[in-house]
Design a protein around this motif. Sequence first.
Motif, PDB file in Angstrom:
ATOM      1  N   GLU A  25       0.830  -1.198   0.000  1.00 52.28           N
ATOM      2  CA  GLU A  25       0.000   0.000   0.000  1.00 52.28           C
ATOM      3  C   GLU A  25       0.870   1.256   0.000  1.00 52.28           C
ATOM      4  O   GLU A  25       1.969   1.278   0.566  1.00 52.28           O
ATOM      5  CB  GLU A  25      -0.928   0.002   1.220  1.00 52.28           C
ATOM      6  CG  GLU A  25      -1.929  -1.137   1.231  1.00 52.28           C
ATOM      7  CD  GLU A  25      -2.804  -1.109   2.465  1.00 52.28           C
ATOM      8  OE1 GLU A  25      -3.079   0.002   2.973  1.00 52.28           O
ATOM      9  OE2 GLU A  25      -3.204  -2.197   2.934  1.00 52.28           O
TER      10      GLU A  25
ATOM     11  N   LYS B 218     -15.043  13.801  14.086  1.00 52.91           N
ATOM     12  CA  LYS B 218     -14.199  12.714  14.592  1.00 52.91           C
ATOM     13  C   LYS B 218     -13.681  12.945  16.009  1.00 52.91           C
ATOM     14  O   LYS B 218     -12.871  12.156  16.503  1.00 52.91           O
ATOM     15  CB  LYS B 218     -12.998  12.515  13.654  1.00 52.91           C
ATOM     16  CG  LYS B 218     -13.366  12.221  12.202  1.00 52.91           C
ATOM     17  CD  LYS B 218     -14.088  10.891  12.060  1.00 52.91           C
ATOM     18  CE  LYS B 218     -14.415  10.594  10.600  1.00 52.91           C
ATOM     19  NZ  LYS B 218     -15.133   9.310  10.442  1.00 52.91           N
TER      20      LYS B 218
ATOM     21  N   GLN C 250      -7.547   5.111  12.144  1.00 55.63           N
ATOM     22  CA  GLN C 250      -8.549   5.109  11.079  1.00 55.63           C
ATOM     23  C   GLN C 250      -8.057   5.876   9.854  1.00 55.63           C
ATOM     24  O   GLN C 250      -8.309   5.464   8.714  1.00 55.63           O
ATOM     25  CB  GLN C 250      -9.861   5.703  11.582  1.00 55.63           C
ATOM     26  CG  GLN C 250     -10.602   4.816  12.553  1.00 55.63           C
ATOM     27  CD  GLN C 250     -12.051   5.220  12.739  1.00 55.63           C
ATOM     28  OE1 GLN C 250     -12.605   5.975  11.941  1.00 55.63           O
ATOM     29  NE2 GLN C 250     -12.683   4.719  13.799  1.00 55.63           N
TER      30      GLN C 250
ATOM     31  N   GLN D 221      -5.686   3.579   8.050  1.00 56.57           N
ATOM     32  CA  GLN D 221      -6.325   2.418   7.440  1.00 56.57           C
ATOM     33  C   GLN D 221      -7.286   2.789   6.314  1.00 56.57           C
ATOM     34  O   GLN D 221      -7.424   2.054   5.340  1.00 56.57           O
ATOM     35  CB  GLN D 221      -7.059   1.612   8.517  1.00 56.57           C
ATOM     36  CG  GLN D 221      -6.107   0.957   9.521  1.00 56.57           C
ATOM     37  CD  GLN D 221      -6.806   0.468  10.773  1.00 56.57           C
ATOM     38  OE1 GLN D 221      -7.851   0.987  11.167  1.00 56.57           O
ATOM     39  NE2 GLN D 221      -6.217  -0.535  11.423  1.00 56.57           N
ATOM     40  N   ASN D 222      -7.950   3.943   6.427  1.00 57.88           N
ATOM     41  CA  ASN D 222      -9.000   4.311   5.467  1.00 57.88           C
ATOM     42  C   ASN D 222      -8.582   5.361   4.450  1.00 57.88           C
ATOM     43  O   ASN D 222      -9.231   5.502   3.414  1.00 57.88           O
ATOM     44  CB  ASN D 222     -10.239   4.816   6.214  1.00 57.88           C
ATOM     45  CG  ASN D 222     -10.849   3.757   7.117  1.00 57.88           C
ATOM     46  OD1 ASN D 222     -11.109   2.646   6.689  1.00 57.88           O
ATOM     47  ND2 ASN D 222     -11.047   4.097   8.372  1.00 57.88           N
ATOM     48  N   ALA D 223      -7.500   6.100   4.752  1.00 57.80           N
ATOM     49  CA  ALA D 223      -7.058   7.149   3.827  1.00 57.80           C
ATOM     50  C   ALA D 223      -5.605   6.988   3.402  1.00 57.80           C
ATOM     51  O   ALA D 223      -5.128   7.737   2.552  1.00 57.80           O
ATOM     52  CB  ALA D 223      -7.272   8.532   4.461  1.00 57.80           C
TER      53      ALA D 223
ATOM     54  N   ASN E  13      -7.593  11.860  -0.352  1.00 59.33           N
ATOM     55  CA  ASN E  13      -7.897  10.627   0.390  1.00 59.33           C
ATOM     56  C   ASN E  13      -8.690  10.935   1.657  1.00 59.33           C
ATOM     57  O   ASN E  13      -9.639  10.216   2.011  1.00 59.33           O
ATOM     58  CB  ASN E  13      -6.603   9.911   0.767  1.00 59.33           C
ATOM     59  CG  ASN E  13      -5.828   9.404  -0.432  1.00 59.33           C
ATOM     60  OD1 ASN E  13      -6.264   9.539  -1.568  1.00 59.33           O
ATOM     61  ND2 ASN E  13      -4.658   8.832  -0.175  1.00 59.33           N
TER      62      ASN E  13
ATOM     63  N   LYS F  98     -12.412  11.746   1.020  1.00 59.62           N
ATOM     64  CA  LYS F  98     -13.238  10.542   0.835  1.00 59.62           C
ATOM     65  C   LYS F  98     -13.528   9.898   2.192  1.00 59.62           C
ATOM     66  O   LYS F  98     -14.650   9.441   2.442  1.00 59.62           O
ATOM     67  CB  LYS F  98     -12.501   9.555  -0.079  1.00 59.62           C
ATOM     68  CG  LYS F  98     -12.395   9.999  -1.523  1.00 59.62           C
ATOM     69  CD  LYS F  98     -11.612   8.971  -2.336  1.00 59.62           C
ATOM     70  CE  LYS F  98     -11.431   9.438  -3.776  1.00 59.62           C
ATOM     71  NZ  LYS F  98     -10.611   8.463  -4.570  1.00 59.62           N
ATOM     72  N   TYR F  99     -12.509   9.840   3.037  1.00 58.78           N
ATOM     73  CA  TYR F  99     -12.704   9.229   4.363  1.00 58.78           C
ATOM     74  C   TYR F  99     -13.718  10.007   5.184  1.00 58.78           C
ATOM     75  O   TYR F  99     -14.627   9.418   5.795  1.00 58.78           O
ATOM     76  CB  TYR F  99     -11.351   9.172   5.082  1.00 58.78           C
ATOM     77  CG  TYR F  99     -11.444   8.964   6.579  1.00 58.78           C
ATOM     78  CD1 TYR F  99     -12.034   7.828   7.116  1.00 58.78           C
ATOM     79  CD2 TYR F  99     -10.914   9.906   7.454  1.00 58.78           C
ATOM     80  CE1 TYR F  99     -12.114   7.640   8.499  1.00 58.78           C
ATOM     81  CE2 TYR F  99     -10.968   9.730   8.815  1.00 58.78           C
ATOM     82  CZ  TYR F  99     -11.574   8.600   9.339  1.00 58.78           C
ATOM     83  OH  TYR F  99     -11.650   8.425  10.701  1.00 58.78           O
TER      84      TYR F  99
ATOM     85  N   SER G 228     -17.276   9.453   4.089  1.00 52.64           N
ATOM     86  CA  SER G 228     -17.732   8.069   4.054  1.00 52.64           C
ATOM     87  C   SER G 228     -18.616   7.694   5.236  1.00 52.64           C
ATOM     88  O   SER G 228     -19.027   6.553   5.378  1.00 52.64           O
ATOM     89  CB  SER G 228     -16.524   7.121   4.028  1.00 52.64           C
ATOM     90  OG  SER G 228     -15.779   7.230   5.233  1.00 52.64           O
ATOM     91  N   GLU G 229     -18.873   8.662   6.087  1.00 55.08           N
ATOM     92  CA  GLU G 229     -19.698   8.398   7.276  1.00 55.08           C
ATOM     93  C   GLU G 229     -21.100   7.941   6.886  1.00 55.08           C
ATOM     94  O   GLU G 229     -21.723   8.536   6.011  1.00 55.08           O
ATOM     95  CB  GLU G 229     -19.780   9.695   8.122  1.00 55.08           C
ATOM     96  CG  GLU G 229     -18.475  10.033   8.830  1.00 55.08           C
ATOM     97  CD  GLU G 229     -18.234   9.172  10.037  1.00 55.08           C
ATOM     98  OE1 GLU G 229     -18.994   9.260  11.007  1.00 55.08           O
ATOM     99  OE2 GLU G 229     -17.270   8.389  10.015  1.00 55.08           O
TER     100      GLU G 229
END
Length: 401
Positions: free
Chosen positions: A33, A342, A353, A356-358, A393, A396-397, A400-401
């Motif tokens: 990644e 957040k 998070q 892992q998500n962005a 990125n 988008k994170y 995404s809620e």
Amino acid sequence: MFEEIRFNTIERLPNYVFAEVNAIKMAARRAGEDIIDFSMGNPDGKTPQHIIDKLCESANKDKTSGYSVSAGIYKLRLAICNWYKRKYSVELDPETEAVATMGSKEGFVNLARAIINPGDVAIVPDPAYPIHTQAFIIAGGNVAKMPLHYNEQFELDENKFFASLETALKESIPRAKYLVVNFPHNPTTITAEKSFYERLVAVAKKERFYIISDIAYAELAFGDYKTPSIFEVEGAKDVAVEAYTLSKTYNMAGWRVGFVVGNKRLIAALKKIKSWFDYGMYTPIQVAATIALDGDQACIEEIKNTYIKRLDVLIDAFENAGWSLKKSRASMFVWAKLPQSKTHLKSLEFSKQLLQNAGVAVSPGIGFGEAGDEYVRIALIENENRIRQAARNIKKYLKSE
């Protein structure tokens, strides 16, 4: 049966919070990644060529590969003093008021080991760069925390600082012997003015404690702001030492060159303990560091301008992503309050998070103390294109809620 031996000093040290984020980051990279990494204040630029050239020249000479001097070669200590004279109009004695260290972190830890008696108390503002706290624990001392107060421009609120200091001094048992100050501040980027040091020196003399000042980011000051030194204040040498590093100013983080200057008694203690622990840095590195401090300083503006451009891009790009941040006046960091949506996560979970998500790594504020748990620290160590990608990125994170 063999009785288990306890390691009391190690057991007093907390777990390294950043290790959790680092473990996730490294696992993601091993999986292929792409991680945009803002987590560590590790300069990504090249060391200026004239410094590298001097290193190579010295390394190719005879008799430069043997043991060196633990306090630093004389020419380096003289260059350190010349730096203070040129930048701050401060006179220092290279023999008794300056010692070269293997980065400011090593100097800080060994200073604490040299001057702390078991149970001695040092006051450290919260949040703080971890070693500013843990150096005293390693040395067998104790730490009293006090809050940092600042405005939206990341300027220190002097009145609240001294009110908190007064409380910390009254409540400390035994009476505190040391106070750590660090401006421009890591992690928060808070800056202070000369008036702060004038008041601080007066309080230290009255209350009889030593000040350990860290100005690692002194040259990374933006706009009209100029980082002051405590030694611009008359009589500061009676109660203070100050640490600095070439890591950020000259992109020399891996070279491990720093110094501590000031009070003769504390400097003598540091020199003595270093004489037992090490033989000093590799001589060619010290020679190159001398050229860094005494040579052409145009490189500093180039390095500083890189951080200014990145700061501007990051503030704008993250704003568009839905994360509003405040611009710092100095250092290579952004002290970023968690996005409104957040805040319930706190800094460590948010950092996990985000990674892992962005695919974006930052340093959780809790790693710098309880007062940092609503923030993360973002280091300006990725280029403008990577910063913009990180913002996309993150957008988008957050959506995404």
